[in-house]
Write a protein that holds these residues in place. Structure first.
Motif, PDB file in Angstrom:
ATOM      1  N   ASP A   1       0.824  -1.211   0.000  1.00 36.28           N
ATOM      2  CA  ASP A   1       0.000   0.000   0.000  1.00 36.28           C
ATOM      3  C   ASP A   1       0.857   1.260   0.000  1.00 36.28           C
ATOM      4  O   ASP A   1       0.531   2.241  -0.678  1.00 36.28           O
TER       5      ASP A   1
ATOM      6  N   CYS B   1     -11.892   0.272  -2.605  1.00 42.23           N
ATOM      7  CA  CYS B   1     -10.557   0.683  -2.175  1.00 42.23           C
ATOM      8  C   CYS B   1     -10.556   1.227  -0.749  1.00 42.23           C
ATOM      9  O   CYS B   1     -11.589   1.322  -0.093  1.00 42.23           O
TER      10      CYS B   1
ATOM     11  N   TYR C   1      -6.353   5.838  -0.585  1.00 40.27           N
ATOM     12  CA  TYR C   1      -6.252   5.641  -2.034  1.00 40.27           C
ATOM     13  C   TYR C   1      -7.270   6.517  -2.759  1.00 40.27           C
ATOM     14  O   TYR C   1      -6.937   7.213  -3.726  1.00 40.27           O
TER      15      TYR C   1
ATOM     16  N   CYS D   1     -16.088   4.776  -0.156  1.00 36.19           N
ATOM     17  CA  CYS D   1     -15.384   3.552  -0.536  1.00 36.19           C
ATOM     18  C   CYS D   1     -15.512   2.567   0.609  1.00 36.19           C
ATOM     19  O   CYS D   1     -15.982   2.924   1.700  1.00 36.19           O
TER      20      CYS D   1
END
Length: 237
Positions: free
Chosen positions: A88, A124, A128, A147
């Motif tokens: 990540d 996500c 992000y 998200c």
């Protein structure tokens, strides 16, 4: 556009967009990040080989947990956890360096924001999503930046349910736009109409249950024109 419109476009007040394959294409960044992370995992004896590009492409649209199970099926969960953060972190650094928006997307969203409230509905994480919207100056256009990470969802249908709650709209007033079967199924689960975008990530037949399908996101405006409603079939969702 290759499918009749089977929803009332004049009723739409909110449009929710998937990210990867719909608004952006981060596939090259994903290939590079996965290569670097798995190179380390192989050196440490935690993986035997690199996942193929086809495998990496297939996980676009999945939650992080689902994706890791597919790209590293033989890696135990504790090892997966060790590599998630480096993965990540690398991806976030790449997201800061350049735009991954598909051609015409920023301009399209700016035009649509004058008529509709816009939302995101992605599997996500929150960081992000923030980077995707910020780097192209889209943050101010998205009324509901949602998200899986921001709402604690396990499935995209839960993200859409939260969008309905926050917006106060009925399902028929919200349109889901995405490129994978998971996007279409999530919309069906909460009673929303959907438009499928044909992308390089989807397998044949993934968009069969969408209320309309288009070859490029720029065609979305044609689907939304009020004049198109007269030739539409009633919604079956």
């Amino acid at each position: 556009m290759n499918k009749k419109i089977t929803f009332d476009a004049s009723a739409i007040e909110v449009i929710a967009f998937d990210l990867d394959g719909t608004l952006i294409d981060t596939s090259e960044a994903m290939y590079e990040v996965n290569h670097d992370v798995f190179e380390e995992a192989i050196a440490n004896g935690d993986a035997d080989e690199q996942p193929s590009k086809e495998t990496i492409r297939s996980v676009f649209g999945m939650t992080g947990e689902e994706a890791w199970k597919k790209v590293a099926p033989d890696m135990d969960e504790s090892a997966q956890e060790r590599y998630k953060k480096p993965h990540d972190d690398l991806l976030h650094r790449k997201m800061e360096s350049r735009s991954y928006a598909l051609e015409g997307v920023p301009e399209l969203l700016k035009r649509l924001s004058g008529t509709y409230e816009l939302a995101t509905a992605s599997n996500c994480g929150e960081a992000y999503l923030d980077r995707v919207l910020r780097i192209d100056g889209l943050k101010g256009l998205i009324r509901y930046p949602l998200c899986a990470g921001s709402v604690g969802a396990q499935r995209k249908s839960e993200v859409l349910a939260e969008l309905l709650r926050q917006s106060g709209r009925r399902p028929e007033q919200v349109l889901m736009v995405g490129d994978r079967k998971s996007d279409i199924d999530a919309a069906l689960a909460v009673g929303m109409p959907s438009v499928g975008i044909r992308s390089a990530f989807a397998e044949p037949g993934e968009l069969e249950k969408a209320n309309a399908t288009v070859d490029h996101i720029g065609e979305l405006e044609h689907v939304l024109r009020p004049s198109a409603v007269g030739t539409s079939e009633p919604s079956r969702t």
